[in-house]
Design a protein around this motif. Structure first.
Motif, PDB file in Angstrom:
ATOM      1  N   TYR A  69       0.811  -1.215   0.000  1.00 17.79           N
ATOM      2  CA  TYR A  69       0.000   0.000   0.000  1.00 17.79           C
ATOM      3  C   TYR A  69       0.848   1.271   0.000  1.00 17.79           C
ATOM      4  N   LEU A  70       1.939   1.266   0.763  1.00 15.10           N
ATOM      5  CA  LEU A  70       2.769   2.463   0.888  1.00 15.10           C
ATOM      6  C   LEU A  70       3.915   2.435  -0.118  1.00 15.10           C
ATOM      7  N   LEU A 108      -5.830   2.409  11.813  1.00 18.85           N
ATOM      8  CA  LEU A 108      -4.386   2.618  11.867  1.00 18.85           C
ATOM      9  C   LEU A 108      -4.100   4.105  11.831  1.00 18.85           C
ATOM     10  N   ARG A 109      -3.064   4.482  12.536  1.00 18.66           N
ATOM     11  CA  ARG A 109      -2.601   5.863  12.482  1.00 18.66           C
ATOM     12  C   ARG A 109      -1.088   5.789  12.324  1.00 18.66           C
ATOM     13  N   LEU A 110      -0.565   6.464  11.304  1.00 18.20           N
ATOM     14  CA  LEU A 110       0.883   6.428  11.094  1.00 18.20           C
ATOM     15  C   LEU A 110       1.332   7.603  10.244  1.00 18.20           C
ATOM     16  N   ASN A 111       2.628   7.837  10.274  1.00 19.68           N
ATOM     17  CA  ASN A 111       3.248   8.888   9.489  1.00 19.68           C
ATOM     18  C   ASN A 111       4.274   8.215   8.585  1.00 19.68           C
ATOM     19  N   ALA A 112       3.971   8.113   7.299  1.00 17.41           N
ATOM     20  CA  ALA A 112       4.841   7.439   6.335  1.00 17.41           C
ATOM     21  C   ALA A 112       5.480   8.461   5.396  1.00 17.41           C
ATOM     22  N   LYS A 113       6.518   8.013   4.719  1.00 21.46           N
ATOM     23  CA  LYS A 113       7.210   8.879   3.774  1.00 21.46           C
ATOM     24  C   LYS A 113       6.473   8.948   2.443  1.00 21.46           C
ATOM     25  N   MET A 117      -7.337  -1.875   2.343  1.00 21.87           N
ATOM     26  CA  MET A 117      -6.914  -0.810   3.243  1.00 21.87           C
ATOM     27  C   MET A 117      -7.172   0.508   2.527  1.00 21.87           C
ATOM     28  N   VAL A 118      -7.875   1.407   3.211  1.00 20.93           N
ATOM     29  CA  VAL A 118      -8.257   2.689   2.626  1.00 20.93           C
ATOM     30  C   VAL A 118      -8.011   3.786   3.648  1.00 20.93           C
ATOM     31  N   GLU A 119      -7.911   5.022   3.159  1.00 18.70           N
ATOM     32  CA  GLU A 119      -7.830   6.139   4.094  1.00 18.70           C
ATOM     33  C   GLU A 119      -9.155   6.226   4.836  1.00 18.70           C
ATOM     34  N   ALA A 120      -9.075   6.393   6.138  1.00 18.83           N
ATOM     35  CA  ALA A 120     -10.272   6.407   6.973  1.00 18.83           C
ATOM     36  C   ALA A 120     -10.966   7.760   6.905  1.00 18.83           C
ATOM     37  N   LYS A 121     -12.282   7.719   6.944  1.00 22.62           N
ATOM     38  CA  LYS A 121     -13.071   8.928   7.119  1.00 22.62           C
ATOM     39  C   LYS A 121     -12.995   9.275   8.600  1.00 22.62           C
ATOM     40  N   TYR A 180      -5.884   5.243   8.574  1.00 20.76           N
ATOM     41  CA  TYR A 180      -6.279   4.259   7.584  1.00 20.76           C
ATOM     42  C   TYR A 180      -7.236   3.267   8.222  1.00 20.76           C
ATOM     43  N   LEU A 181      -8.010   2.638   7.382  1.00 21.73           N
ATOM     44  CA  LEU A 181      -8.959   1.631   7.821  1.00 21.73           C
ATOM     45  C   LEU A 181      -8.603   0.322   7.123  1.00 21.73           C
ATOM     46  N   ALA A 182      -8.241  -0.685   7.903  1.00 18.97           N
ATOM     47  CA  ALA A 182      -7.976  -2.019   7.375  1.00 18.97           C
ATOM     48  C   ALA A 182      -9.276  -2.801   7.501  1.00 18.97           C
TER      49      ALA A 182
END
Length: 136
Positions: free
Chosen positions: A53-54, A83-88, A112-116, A100-102
Motif C-alpha cells: 500500500y505504501l 491505523l494511524r501512522l506517518n509514512a514517507k 486498506m483505505v484512508e479512513a473517514k 487508515y482503515l484495514a
C-alpha cells in the motif's frame, strides 16, 4: 360471500408478507459469526499490506492500531482496524500523520483505505512498533 372472504384473506396475507419483507430491506447484514470471524492475525496481515500500500514502508513514525471492531462497510458489518501512522512520500519527506482503515472479510485483510474521520472517531489506539521497523 365466499369470494369476498377469500379476497379479504388474500389481502391480509399479502399485507403481512409485504410488512415482513420491509423489515429486511435496507438493513445491513449481520456478518458476525462463522462467515465473518474476528481476524486472529490482523497485525501480520496489516504489515504485509503496508509493503504493498505504501510507496516507502520503511521508517514509519508514530504507528498505532486499534483492536478489531465491527463497523458497517457498505451494506455489511465487517471487522476493521483503525491505523494511524506517518509514512514517507515519494520525495522522502514525511506526509504527516494519516488514519487508515484495514477492512477484513472472512477473517482476512480485504482492503486498506484512508479512513473517514467518523470511522475511527472512538478508536482506542495502541502503539504498533512492528510497523515502524519494516524494511523493503
Amino acid at each position: 360471500m365466499m369470494r369476498n372472504g377469500r379476497l379479504r384473506l388474500e389481502g391480509v396475507l399479502l399485507t403481512a408478507a409485504l410488512a415482513l419483507s420491509a423489515c429486511a430491506v435496507g438493513r445491513p447484514r449481520d456478518d458476525a459469526g462463522a462467515a465473518n470471524p474476528r481476524p486472529e492475525n490482523y497485525k501480520s496481515d496489516i504489515l504485509a499490506m503496508l509493503h504493498v500500500y505504501l510507496r516507502d514502508p520503511t521508517q514509519i513514525r508514530d504507528a498505532a492500531a486499534s483492536e478489531p471492531k465491527l463497523l458497517l462497510v457498505g451494506q455489511r458489518n465487517r471487522y476493521v482496524v483503525c491505523l494511524r501512522l506517518n509514512a514517507k512520500k515519494s520525495d522522502g519527506e514525511y506526509a504527516g500523520t494519516k488514519q487508515y482503515l484495514a477492512v477484513f472479510s472472512g477473517g482476512r485483510l480485504d482492503q486498506m483505505v484512508e479512513a473517514k474521520p467518523e470511522d475511527c472517531a472512538g478508536a482506542e489506539y495502541r502503539p504498533f512498533p512492528e510497523a515502524e521497523t519494516l524494511s523493503r
